[in-house]
Structures are given as C-alpha cells and as structure tokens.
Design an enzyme around this catalytic site. Sequence first.
Site, PDB file in Angstrom:
ATOM      1  CG  ASP A  59      -2.154   0.888   1.047  1.00 23.09           C
ATOM      2  OD1 ASP A  59      -2.160   1.701   0.114  1.00 23.09           O
ATOM      3  OD2 ASP A  59      -3.092   0.755   1.833  1.00 23.09           O
ATOM      4  NE  ARG A 107     -21.433   1.893  -3.081  1.00 24.04           N
ATOM      5  CZ  ARG A 107     -22.697   1.509  -3.016  1.00 24.04           C
ATOM      6  NH1 ARG A 107     -23.672   2.310  -3.437  1.00 24.04           N
ATOM      7  NH2 ARG A 107     -23.028   0.325  -2.513  1.00 24.04           N
ATOM      8  CG  ASN A 120     -11.734   3.030  -6.777  1.00 24.63           C
ATOM      9  OD1 ASN A 120     -10.993   3.854  -6.238  1.00 24.63           O
ATOM     10  ND2 ASN A 120     -12.745   2.467  -6.157  1.00 24.63           N
ATOM     11  CB  ILE A 143     -12.146  -6.757  -3.538  1.00 26.33           C
ATOM     12  CG1 ILE A 143     -11.997  -8.249  -3.182  1.00 26.33           C
ATOM     13  CG2 ILE A 143     -13.109  -6.071  -2.587  1.00 26.33           C
ATOM     14  CD1 ILE A 143     -11.458  -8.513  -1.781  1.00 26.33           C
ATOM     15  CB  SER A 144     -10.818  -2.381  -6.714  1.00 28.05           C
ATOM     16  OG  SER A 144      -9.664  -2.801  -6.055  1.00 28.05           O
ATOM     17  CG  ASN A 145     -17.136  -1.865  -5.731  1.00 32.06           C
ATOM     18  OD1 ASN A 145     -17.543  -2.722  -6.504  1.00 32.06           O
ATOM     19  ND2 ASN A 145     -17.385  -1.884  -4.415  1.00 32.06           N
ATOM     20  CG  ASP A 176     -23.183  -9.216  -4.676  1.00 34.94           C
ATOM     21  OD1 ASP A 176     -23.362  -8.244  -3.936  1.00 34.94           O
ATOM     22  OD2 ASP A 176     -22.518  -9.166  -5.723  1.00 34.94           O
ATOM     23  NE  ARG A 179     -24.007  -6.762   1.594  1.00 32.95           N
ATOM     24  CZ  ARG A 179     -23.145  -6.014   0.913  1.00 32.95           C
ATOM     25  NH1 ARG A 179     -23.118  -6.046  -0.403  1.00 32.95           N
ATOM     26  NH2 ARG A 179     -22.330  -5.192   1.562  1.00 32.95           N
ATOM     27  CG  HIS A 204     -20.235  -6.335  -6.514  1.00 32.18           C
ATOM     28  ND1 HIS A 204     -20.946  -6.939  -5.492  1.00 32.18           N
ATOM     29  CD2 HIS A 204     -19.479  -5.388  -5.919  1.00 32.18           C
ATOM     30  CE1 HIS A 204     -20.616  -6.379  -4.337  1.00 32.18           C
ATOM     31  NE2 HIS A 204     -19.742  -5.425  -4.568  1.00 32.18           N
ATOM     32  CG  MET A 255     -15.245  -6.447   0.562  1.00 29.80           C
ATOM     33  SD  MET A 255     -16.121  -7.494  -0.630  1.00 29.80           S
ATOM     34  CE  MET A 255     -17.001  -6.286  -1.598  1.00 29.80           C
TER      35      MET A 255
HETATM   36  C1  LMR Z   1     -20.321  -3.909  -1.022  1.00 32.37           C
HETATM   37  O1  LMR Z   1     -21.035  -4.599  -1.730  1.00 32.37           O
HETATM   38  O2  LMR Z   1     -20.552  -3.726   0.176  1.00 32.37           O
HETATM   39  C2  LMR Z   1     -19.093  -3.288  -1.618  1.00 32.37           C
HETATM   40  O3  LMR Z   1     -19.106  -3.439  -3.005  1.00 32.37           O
HETATM   41  C3  LMR Z   1     -18.878  -1.878  -1.223  1.00 32.37           C
HETATM   42  C4  LMR Z   1     -19.946  -0.933  -1.707  1.00 32.37           C
HETATM   43  O4  LMR Z   1     -19.605   0.151  -2.186  1.00 32.37           O
HETATM   44  O5  LMR Z   1     -21.124  -1.226  -1.578  1.00 32.37           O
END
Ligand code: LMR
Length: 353
Positions: A59, A107, A120, A143-145, A176, A179, A204, A255
């Site tokens: 990092d 976010r 990103n 994983i990066s959005n 996802d 969840r 995603h 996450m």
């Molecule tokens: C999530 O699904 O929690 C992550 O992709 C972070 C986000 O910005 O929602």
Amino acid sequence: RQQPAIYAPPVQGDPSGYGQPQPQMFDQGLYGAYALQSQQPLSLLLKICPLIDELSLYDVVNTPGVAMDLSHISTPAKVTGFLPKDDGMKNAFTGADVVVIPAGIPRKPGMTRDDLFKINAGIVRDLIKGVAEHCPKAFVLIISNPVNSTVPIAAEVLKGAGVFDPKKLFGVTTLDVVRAETFVAAVTGAKDPSKCKIPVIGGHSGETIVPLFSQSEPKADIPEDKLNDLTYRVQFGGDEVVKAKEGAGSATLSMAFAGYRFAEKIIKAVNGESGIVETTYIYLPGVEGGDEIAKETGCDYFSVPVELGPEGAKKAHNVVSLANDYEKKLLEACYKGLKGNIEKGIEFVKNPP
Ligand code: LMR
C-alpha cells in the site's frame, strides 16, 4: 514453500471519496486512518489461514506497521509489508501465487459504485500492470469497485501485456452470495445461513445483481409477499452499509469475510481439492461453458457459479437458463446496465482518458 498469497490493500488517494488524490492528505493523517481501517480485516483473516505461508502487504502507507503487528500472530504465514519506495511493488508481487486487490476509495452515501470509476480505474490498472510484470501467472482476485468495470480493465491490461489467462482472473462477488444467504435465513428462520446455497449472478452493483432464489439449495421457502423486498436487499445491501456508516466508508468487515472465503476456495482448488463451486465474475469466453452463457446474456463478463480446479476457473455453470419469469425480468435490467459498465472498463484501457 506452499501457497504464498499477496494482499494488495487499498491504495486510495482521497479518503473523503471525492475528487483526485491530494498529497496533503498524507499530512492530515486522514489517508492513513482510512487505509488502516479497510486493509486490516482481510489481512488478519489471511494471516490466520493455515494454507498461506507468505503474506505480502502492499500500500502507499501503513503496511510496515500492519505487517509487524500481524507478524506476532502464531500462525505459519510469514508477513511482510511494502511501500512504493525501494521497489516495493516489485518486492511484494514477485513470487506471488494469489493477488487480492481491494484497492481504491469507498463510496459515500448517495454514490453508486460507478461513481468510484474515475479514481479506482487507474489504481486497478496500475496494480495489474505490476501483476503483469512481476507475477504474470498469479491468480488475481479483484474486489475494487466498480467490479463490473475493474475486471474488464484488468483483463485488457493483462491482454496488452500478453499474459491474460481468463481462468485466473476473478471479480469477487462473494459478498452478494453471503448477503443472500444471510437475508434469506432471516426470512425462513434457518439456523445456519451458510447452509443454503443461493446463486447470485450478473454483476456487482444494484440492478446488475440478480439473486436466483428459485435455484436455492435446499429450496428456500420465501413467501410471495417477501420476494420483492428480499431481492432489493440483496441488490442494494452494499448501500445499507454505506448509509449506516454515515460517510465513513463502505463494507470492510463483511467484505473481508467474503474476499477471504473466495481466496480460500481458490487456494484449496489449486491445492487439488475437487468439487469446489463458487459464484464469481469472469470473462466467459475464456472458460469452459462460458460461450453459451455469453450468447444468452449478451455479456462477455458475468458472475455465475464456477467450478474451480488447479488451473483456476474450470467450468462455468449456466444457471441463467434456469431463471423463472420473475428472475428473467431482473436479468433484462441486469444485462442493460452491465453491458455499459463492461464497455466503460474496456474503453478506459483502449482509449485512455
Ligand atoms: C459492497 O457490496 O458492500 C461493496 O461493493 C462496497 C460498496 O460500495 O457497496
């Protein structure tokens, strides 16, 4: 040496979530505070995984301290932390078998994942350039959005360097699925949420996330009047966390669990364990069974349950064709959004802004 893993933690520039990275943020300590918050849970889980014998953290700040802290834990993994100076990326990446990339800014309430693209996209592109140069044969977990776009970005960079292996590039959409397991159990009263397998396919973000409750195993008994709410919760679960954190970021703990769960599955499959299937966002035409799904969806990148093997993605399972009428409607909205996200990622590499 067994299975070294690399964790490239967030290389975020602006902890506020807006605008371009500002060097003065280093002085303000804000940057460090955010990086510390998001890099540690995943690092900790990887450090306590008995399958990992080397863990390198990379990092722009904090990694030496985090690595020192982790290194006192009595598990086999040897931990090192690198900063960009002194060839840090090269030293961190060289010899890595698995690279996990959660880099980037998170976010804030009101933002979509696509709003993170501006910052990103470049961060992921640069890390993947490092992968192409220093560990081109590594399995890469992104994983990066926005994942819908950052995975195509990674593929284009790897293609450009002549080292793209679609079987080894994965967008981590496990959260996802996690969840869906959790929220369905809350409705059905199941004691152990992880025991219900639910394919959550597509992409995603928001409407591109499509839970196929009809394909749950064992069958989940979801009352008709709960279906819309449940679907919405899975699609917008990330927003729940962003809102609850009130500007302090997005999901880092759940996450980390999801990223860890997927990394562990990859390592187990590479080590020869058979029968491992996990849902993940892949480049379909490069994986057995993928062409058919790409044709049906019109999307080259898509998340589906994928059988994992020693070479990585072994077979993509076409659950798309099993969707019921309710789910087919959701899929139509998914295709529309996802195609634009994929195109945006590809364009970013082909015609840099
Ligand atoms: C999530 O699904 O929690 C992550 O992709 C972070 C986000 O910005 O929602």
